[in-house]
Scaffold this motif. Structure first.
Motif, PDB file in Angstrom:
ATOM      1  N   HIS A 178       0.815  -1.216   0.000  1.00 19.60           N
ATOM      2  CA  HIS A 178       0.000   0.000   0.000  1.00 19.60           C
ATOM      3  C   HIS A 178       0.851   1.270   0.000  1.00 19.60           C
ATOM      4  CE1 HIS A 178      -3.985  -1.710   0.048  1.00 19.60           C
ATOM      5  NE2 HIS A 178      -3.564  -2.598   0.923  1.00 19.60           N
ATOM      6  N   LEU A 179       2.123   1.156   0.347  1.00 20.67           N
ATOM      7  CA  LEU A 179       3.014   2.322   0.325  1.00 20.67           C
ATOM      8  C   LEU A 179       3.842   2.406  -0.959  1.00 20.67           C
ATOM      9  CD1 LEU A 179       4.299   2.291   4.016  1.00 20.67           C
ATOM     10  CD2 LEU A 179       2.644   3.876   2.986  1.00 20.67           C
ATOM     11  N   LYS A 180       3.756   1.393  -1.809  1.00 18.82           N
ATOM     12  CA  LYS A 180       4.636   1.354  -2.985  1.00 18.82           C
ATOM     13  C   LYS A 180       4.387   2.482  -3.976  1.00 18.82           C
ATOM     14  CE  LYS A 180       2.309  -2.013  -5.986  1.00 18.82           C
ATOM     15  NZ  LYS A 180       2.198  -1.294  -7.222  1.00 18.82           N
ATOM     16  N   ASP A 181       3.178   3.022  -4.007  1.00 18.79           N
ATOM     17  CA  ASP A 181       2.867   4.106  -4.941  1.00 18.79           C
ATOM     18  C   ASP A 181       2.967   5.489  -4.307  1.00 18.79           C
ATOM     19  OD1 ASP A 181       2.411   2.394  -7.126  1.00 18.79           O
ATOM     20  OD2 ASP A 181       0.396   1.966  -6.403  1.00 18.79           O
ATOM     21  N   GLY A 182       3.362   5.553  -3.044  1.00 17.34           N
ATOM     22  CA  GLY A 182       3.536   6.860  -2.410  1.00 17.34           C
ATOM     23  C   GLY A 182       3.192   6.845  -0.935  1.00 17.34           C
ATOM     24  N   ALA A 183       3.534   7.941  -0.289  1.00 12.44           N
ATOM     25  CA  ALA A 183       3.341   8.095   1.147  1.00 12.44           C
ATOM     26  C   ALA A 183       1.859   8.096   1.506  1.00 12.44           C
ATOM     27  CB  ALA A 183       3.991   9.390   1.623  1.00 12.44           C
ATOM     28  N   LYS A 184       1.572   7.603   2.718  1.00 13.57           N
ATOM     29  CA  LYS A 184       0.190   7.564   3.200  1.00 13.57           C
ATOM     30  C   LYS A 184       0.164   7.868   4.695  1.00 13.57           C
ATOM     31  CE  LYS A 184      -2.242   4.704  -0.019  1.00 13.57           C
ATOM     32  NZ  LYS A 184      -1.413   4.406  -1.086  1.00 13.57           N
ATOM     33  N   ARG A 185      -0.944   8.430   5.119  1.00 16.20           N
ATOM     34  CA  ARG A 185      -1.180   8.648   6.543  1.00 16.20           C
ATOM     35  C   ARG A 185      -1.716   7.349   7.150  1.00 16.20           C
ATOM     36  NH1 ARG A 185      -4.260  14.190   7.536  1.00 16.20           N
ATOM     37  NH2 ARG A 185      -3.699  13.582   9.642  1.00 16.20           N
ATOM     38  N   TYR A 186      -1.621   7.269   8.461  1.00 17.83           N
ATOM     39  CA  TYR A 186      -2.099   6.091   9.195  1.00 17.83           C
ATOM     40  C   TYR A 186      -3.565   5.799   8.843  1.00 17.83           C
ATOM     41  CZ  TYR A 186      -3.345   3.110  13.131  1.00 17.83           C
ATOM     42  OH  TYR A 186      -3.800   2.074  13.907  1.00 17.83           O
ATOM     43  N   SER A 187      -4.386   6.843   8.831  1.00 11.36           N
ATOM     44  CA  SER A 187      -5.824   6.650   8.565  1.00 11.36           C
ATOM     45  C   SER A 187      -6.069   6.117   7.155  1.00 11.36           C
ATOM     46  CB  SER A 187      -6.594   7.960   8.778  1.00 11.36           C
ATOM     47  OG  SER A 187      -6.113   8.965   7.913  1.00 11.36           O
ATOM     48  N   GLU A 188      -5.249   6.513   6.194  1.00  8.92           N
ATOM     49  CA  GLU A 188      -5.389   6.001   4.833  1.00  8.92           C
ATOM     50  C   GLU A 188      -5.059   4.510   4.790  1.00  8.92           C
ATOM     51  OE1 GLU A 188      -4.248   9.470   1.774  1.00  8.92           O
ATOM     52  OE2 GLU A 188      -2.675   9.051   3.245  1.00  8.92           O
ATOM     53  N   LEU A 189      -4.004   4.120   5.500  1.00  7.34           N
ATOM     54  CA  LEU A 189      -3.643   2.697   5.566  1.00  7.34           C
ATOM     55  C   LEU A 189      -4.759   1.889   6.215  1.00  7.34           C
ATOM     56  CD1 LEU A 189       0.115   3.011   6.549  1.00  7.34           C
ATOM     57  CD2 LEU A 189      -0.784   2.164   4.379  1.00  7.34           C
ATOM     58  N   ARG A 190      -5.357   2.420   7.271  1.00  5.69           N
ATOM     59  CA  ARG A 190      -6.466   1.721   7.953  1.00  5.69           C
ATOM     60  C   ARG A 190      -7.636   1.507   7.004  1.00  5.69           C
ATOM     61  NH1 ARG A 190      -7.855  -1.217  11.231  1.00  5.69           N
ATOM     62  NH2 ARG A 190      -9.544  -0.139  12.223  1.00  5.69           N
ATOM     63  N   LYS A 191      -7.954   2.502   6.197  1.00  8.62           N
ATOM     64  CA  LYS A 191      -9.070   2.381   5.254  1.00  8.62           C
ATOM     65  C   LYS A 191      -8.777   1.335   4.184  1.00  8.62           C
ATOM     66  CE  LYS A 191     -10.793   7.060   5.756  1.00  8.62           C
ATOM     67  NZ  LYS A 191     -10.794   8.403   5.191  1.00  8.62           N
ATOM     68  N   GLU A 192      -7.524   1.246   3.765  1.00  4.22           N
ATOM     69  CA  GLU A 192      -7.153   0.297   2.715  1.00  4.22           C
ATOM     70  C   GLU A 192      -6.982  -1.122   3.250  1.00  4.22           C
ATOM     71  OE1 GLU A 192      -3.814   1.850   0.521  1.00  4.22           O
ATOM     72  OE2 GLU A 192      -4.958   3.586  -0.150  1.00  4.22           O
ATOM     73  N   MET A 193      -6.863  -1.261   4.561  1.00 10.06           N
ATOM     74  CA  MET A 193      -6.696  -2.579   5.186  1.00 10.06           C
ATOM     75  C   MET A 193      -7.675  -2.715   6.350  1.00 10.06           C
ATOM     76  SD  MET A 193      -2.547  -2.965   5.144  1.00 10.06           S
ATOM     77  CE  MET A 193      -2.315  -1.694   6.351  1.00 10.06           C
ATOM     78  N   PRO A 194      -8.969  -2.768   6.070  1.00  8.93           N
ATOM     79  CA  PRO A 194      -9.952  -2.785   7.159  1.00  8.93           C
ATOM     80  C   PRO A 194      -9.871  -4.014   8.058  1.00  8.93           C
ATOM     81  CG  PRO A 194     -11.020  -3.173   5.036  1.00  8.93           C
ATOM     82  CD  PRO A 194      -9.596  -2.826   4.756  1.00  8.93           C
ATOM     83  N   ALA A 195      -9.280  -5.092   7.598  1.00  3.93           N
ATOM     84  CA  ALA A 195      -9.227  -6.316   8.408  1.00  3.93           C
ATOM     85  C   ALA A 195      -8.144  -6.271   9.480  1.00  3.93           C
ATOM     86  CB  ALA A 195      -9.007  -7.526   7.506  1.00  3.93           C
ATOM     87  N   VAL A 196      -7.191  -5.359   9.381  1.00  7.00           N
ATOM     88  CA  VAL A 196      -6.112  -5.290  10.366  1.00  7.00           C
ATOM     89  C   VAL A 196      -6.582  -4.460  11.566  1.00  7.00           C
ATOM     90  CG1 VAL A 196      -4.969  -3.246   9.382  1.00  7.00           C
ATOM     91  CG2 VAL A 196      -3.625  -4.877  10.681  1.00  7.00           C
ATOM     92  N   THR A 197      -6.214  -4.902  12.762  1.00  9.15           N
ATOM     93  CA  THR A 197      -6.567  -4.131  13.949  1.00  9.15           C
ATOM     94  C   THR A 197      -5.617  -2.940  14.081  1.00  9.15           C
ATOM     95  OG1 THR A 197      -5.094  -5.337  15.448  1.00  9.15           O
ATOM     96  CG2 THR A 197      -7.339  -6.219  15.145  1.00  9.15           C
ATOM     97  N   GLU A 198      -6.061  -1.916  14.801  1.00  6.34           N
ATOM     98  CA  GLU A 198      -5.224  -0.733  15.010  1.00  6.34           C
ATOM     99  C   GLU A 198      -3.925  -1.097  15.705  1.00  6.34           C
ATOM    100  OE1 GLU A 198      -7.012   2.792  16.590  1.00  6.34           O
ATOM    101  OE2 GLU A 198      -8.867   2.462  15.474  1.00  6.34           O
ATOM    102  N   MET A 199      -4.006  -1.958  16.695  1.00  7.80           N
ATOM    103  CA  MET A 199      -2.812  -2.370  17.440  1.00  7.80           C
ATOM    104  C   MET A 199      -1.812  -3.089  16.530  1.00  7.80           C
ATOM    105  SD  MET A 199      -2.691  -4.681  20.818  1.00  7.80           S
ATOM    106  CE  MET A 199      -1.194  -5.103  21.629  1.00  7.80           C
ATOM    107  N   THR A 200      -2.305  -4.004  15.723  1.00 14.95           N
ATOM    108  CA  THR A 200      -1.433  -4.748  14.815  1.00 14.95           C
ATOM    109  C   THR A 200      -0.799  -3.815  13.795  1.00 14.95           C
ATOM    110  OG1 THR A 200      -2.698  -6.774  15.105  1.00 14.95           O
ATOM    111  CG2 THR A 200      -1.346  -6.616  13.116  1.00 14.95           C
TER     112      THR A 200
END
Length: 122
Positions: A39-61
């Protein structure tokens, strides 16, 4: 003799590994590290953007995996602002960018398996 088999052990940043495969899997192995890098290979992302793109991962993980990837030098973490709300952005480092061709090969391999034996669902 193969380069990765020249010595009995490999040392990187104070850790000892039996082979380069073990070293590689320590850096990118597990369920989420490679997905984060993808998810970072095409450019920088904020934490919230990563969470939206990976809804199955928990915040802690996600937090733990981001910290580990940063510690291992595959991603960078930049904090903007001194007072809340601060903005934190994650991006691939030069080392992390060297993994992109492998990510693309893994993606294509997975796509091939789905096309042959599965299906893409919405």
């Amino acid at each position: 003799m193969k380069e990765e088999c020249i010595s009995e052990q490999i040392k990187l940043r104070g850790k000892i590994y039996p082979c380069t495969i073990s070293l590689t899997m320590d850096l990118v192995g597990g369920k989420w590290k490679t997905v984060i890098l993808y998810h970072l290979k095409d450019g920088a992302k904020r934490y919230s953007e990563l969470r939206k793109e990976m809804p199955a991962v928990t915040e802690m993980t996600l937090s733990l995996q981001l910290k580990q990837l940063e510690k291992d030098g595959l991603i960078s973490r930049k904090v903007y602002g001194k007072k809340p709300p601060i903005r934190v952005v994650y991006d691939l480092t030069d080392l992390g960018k060297t993994f992109v061709p492998i990510l693309e090969a893994i993606t294509e391999w997975g796509n091939q398996i789905v096309r042959q034996e599965g299906e893409f669902v919405d």
